[in-house]
Design an enzyme around this catalytic site. Structure first.
Site, PDB file in Angstrom:
ATOM      1  N   CYS A 343     111.331  71.095  11.425  1.00  0.00           N
ATOM      2  CA  CYS A 343     111.427  71.587  10.045  1.00  0.00           C
ATOM      3  C   CYS A 343     111.513  70.455   9.038  1.00  0.00           C
ATOM      4  O   CYS A 343     112.558  70.241   8.399  1.00  0.00           O
ATOM      5  CB  CYS A 343     112.631  72.507   9.932  1.00  0.00           C
ATOM      6  N   TYR A 372     107.496  52.418  22.244  1.00  0.00           N
ATOM      7  CA  TYR A 372     108.210  53.001  21.108  1.00  0.00           C
ATOM      8  C   TYR A 372     107.878  54.485  20.948  1.00  0.00           C
ATOM      9  O   TYR A 372     107.809  55.012  19.848  1.00  0.00           O
ATOM     10  CB  TYR A 372     107.924  52.215  19.813  1.00  0.00           C
TER      11      TYR A 372
HETATM   12  N1  LLP Z   1     111.991  40.696  21.079  1.00  0.00           N
HETATM   13  C1  LLP Z   1     112.773  41.099  20.066  1.00  0.00           C
HETATM   14  C2  LLP Z   1     113.970  40.320  19.747  1.00  0.00           C
HETATM   15  C3  LLP Z   1     112.442  42.253  19.346  1.00  0.00           C
HETATM   16  O1  LLP Z   1     113.227  42.654  18.350  1.00  0.00           O
HETATM   17  C4  LLP Z   1     111.268  42.989  19.675  1.00  0.00           C
HETATM   18  C5  LLP Z   1     110.890  44.184  18.937  1.00  0.00           C
HETATM   19  C6  LLP Z   1     110.488  42.526  20.754  1.00  0.00           C
HETATM   20  C7  LLP Z   1     110.879  41.370  21.417  1.00  0.00           C
HETATM   21  C8  LLP Z   1     109.248  43.221  21.214  1.00  0.00           C
HETATM   22  O2  LLP Z   1     108.258  43.275  20.252  1.00  0.00           O
HETATM   23  P1  LLP Z   1     106.803  43.814  20.645  1.00  0.00           P
HETATM   24  O3  LLP Z   1     106.208  42.860  21.645  1.00  0.00           O
HETATM   25  O4  LLP Z   1     106.951  45.174  21.236  1.00  0.00           O
HETATM   26  O5  LLP Z   1     106.080  43.835  19.371  1.00  0.00           O
HETATM   27  N2  LLP Z   1     109.646  50.679  16.618  1.00  0.00           N
HETATM   28  C9  LLP Z   1     108.621  49.807  16.083  1.00  0.00           C
HETATM   29  C10 LLP Z   1     108.664  48.436  16.685  1.00  0.00           C
HETATM   30  C11 LLP Z   1     109.989  47.750  16.530  1.00  0.00           C
HETATM   31  C12 LLP Z   1     110.041  46.403  17.205  1.00  0.00           C
HETATM   32  C13 LLP Z   1     111.421  45.883  17.257  1.00  0.00           C
HETATM   33  N3  LLP Z   1     111.574  44.650  17.954  1.00  0.00           N
HETATM   34  C14 LLP Z   1     107.279  50.487  16.289  1.00  0.00           C
HETATM   35  O6  LLP Z   1     107.233  51.590  16.830  1.00  0.00           O
HETATM   36  O7  LLP Z   1     106.249  49.945  15.880  1.00  0.00           O
END
Ligand code: LLP
Length: 418
Positions: A343, A372
């Protein structure tokens, strides 16, 4: 490269038709491909084969125990950001010395747990946190291995909610004061400085921001060594983007080449924290069309998955491609909003999407939902969270069950005075 493809107009995950899984487990559900997870991990890992390195999967992207076990068996570790993630990582069998712990708000209890578990290192994000960690380690009679998370002030050119390396960000310690903070760390008896950490953001589709940040960090390592610090680990974080629609991020090999050029002589073990690039395109969300509805202004396709199941479109305006599980020829496309049962007007999986006119009962597959996706799902509107299914070859396995109504009220009490 992923293992979701059409065969005779049926969308398959590896050798299993998505239709069949839906018949057997109901909808909605998350679906992961074992071959894709494995391939993505190995390609990323092998891209860094030329230098000492450790891939610590960022489990905030996908924390299912089965996925973590798979990475552990491939030699992977985990980047955790909470006691809960640490618990999961250990339960999945990830060796503690392959676990790094980041996050701006670690509690004393979480520090205690991580110290007892003997993790590889804490990525510390503030001077106060450093002192508290020293205190907790001291009370336990141990020493905490630490890297300081350095904020190198580079613009990753991504969504503002997932940029973390800018000066105004809450993350890390500003590079301009890093030296002083390392000096403080050295004075703390229960802190052992072992590394430097950076993570500048997520869904980054160019190598330049990584390289720019890293150049600054490598320079800092030189200065630290001049001051007598031992820096064994350089944690370069995560953040490499993926193709959701028409993005063209560098492939891991190109990404690795650019990074290795900067770090090859630094003499550290390079820690990497990829999340999305490993899991994103290895998973989908499968949902069934409940109704369609034509209003004077719009055409709506109402499905049984909502923003509580996959919040990325609502939260960031993210694009996820949506495919029919069964392809039919000769359908004119319509312009539709694909919306869930929640909703909220913000409850949508796609807006103004040109797509085949789905009919009630039809299955739709929301692509690129392996990172995510489930980890950000909630019980909003008291909706049980969907199951997670892992396909391997021609078999599939429920790696997390669908929640029940009972699960929804677990732990709740009505006090006697009511
Ligand atoms: N290392 C640290 C300290 C982080 O904060 C993150 C992601 C990663 C590694 C991994 O990042 P990646 O390789 O997945 O880009 N919820 C958001 C993304 C938030 C990312 C937070 N930190 C989305 O759905 O796009």
């Amino acid at each position: 490269m992923h293992h979701f493809h059409y065969r005779d107009d049926q969308l398959m995950c590896e050798e299993v038709s998505i239709d069949r899984i839906a018949e057997e487990v109901g909808t909605p559900f998350y679906l992961y491909s074992h071959a894709t997870l494995t391939h993505h991990f190995q390609v990323f890992d092998q891209a860094f084969a030329g230098i000492p390195h450790l891939v610590c999967f960022a489990m905030k992207a996908n924390s299912n125990l089965a996925a973590l076990k798979l990475f552990a068996d491939l030699g992977g570790g985990a980047d955790v950001v909470s006691g809960g993630e640490l618990y999961r990582a250990l339960k999945a069998g990830i060796p503690s010395r392959r676990i790094v712990f980041a996050g701006v708000g670690k509690t004393r209890e979480e520090m205690d747990y991580a110290l007892k578990s003997d993790i590889l290192m804490f990525n510390v994000e503030s001077p106060q946190e450093l002192r508290v960690l020293n205190d907790v380690a001291g009370s336990m009679g141990v020493t905490a291995r630490v890297a300081l998370r350095i904020n190198p002030d580079v613009d990753p050119k991504t969504h503002p909610y997932i940029s973390t390396g800018l000066k105004k960000s809450k993350f890390g310690i500003d590079i301009s004061v890093a030296m002083e903070e390392y000096q403080v760390a050295r004075e703390l008896r229960h802190i052992q400085v072992v590394g430097v950490h950076q993570h500048i953001g997520s869904q980054i589709t160019e190598v330049t921001p990584f390289v720019d940040g890293l150049v600054k960090v490598v320079e800092l390592i030189g200065k630290l060594r001049d001051q007598g610090f031992t820096i064994d680990y350089l944690d370069v974080g995560g953040g490499l983007g993926i193709t959701y629609k028409d993005e063209d991020p560098p492939v891991p090999r190109v990404f690795a080449e650019a990074l290795i050029a900067v770090v090859k002589d630094v003499g550290c073990t390079i820690v990497l924290e990829p999340g999305r690039v490993i899991a994103g395109n290895a998973g989908v969300l499968v949902t069934r069309v409940l109704y369609t509805k034509q209003t004077p202004a719009k055409h709506f396709i109402i499905v049984d998955a909502g923003m509580n199941d996959l919040i990325r479109p609502s939260l960031y305006g993210s694009f996820h491609s949506i495919l029919p599980a069964r392809r039919k020829d000769g359908r004119e496309t319509v312009l539709a909003d694909v919306v869930g049962p929640v909703c909220e007007s913000g409850d949508f999986l796609a807006k103004d999407r040109s797509m085949p006119p789905a009919e009630p009962g039809e299955l739709l597959v929301v692509m690129s939902a392996g990172a995510y996706g489930y980890t950000m799902a909630s019980n909003y509107n008291s909706r049980p969270r969907p199951p997670e299914i892992l396909v391997k070859g021609d078999r599939y396995f429920t790696v997390r069950e669908r929640e029940s109504y009972e699960d929804l009220i677990r732990g709740e009490r009505i006090p006697q005075y009511l």
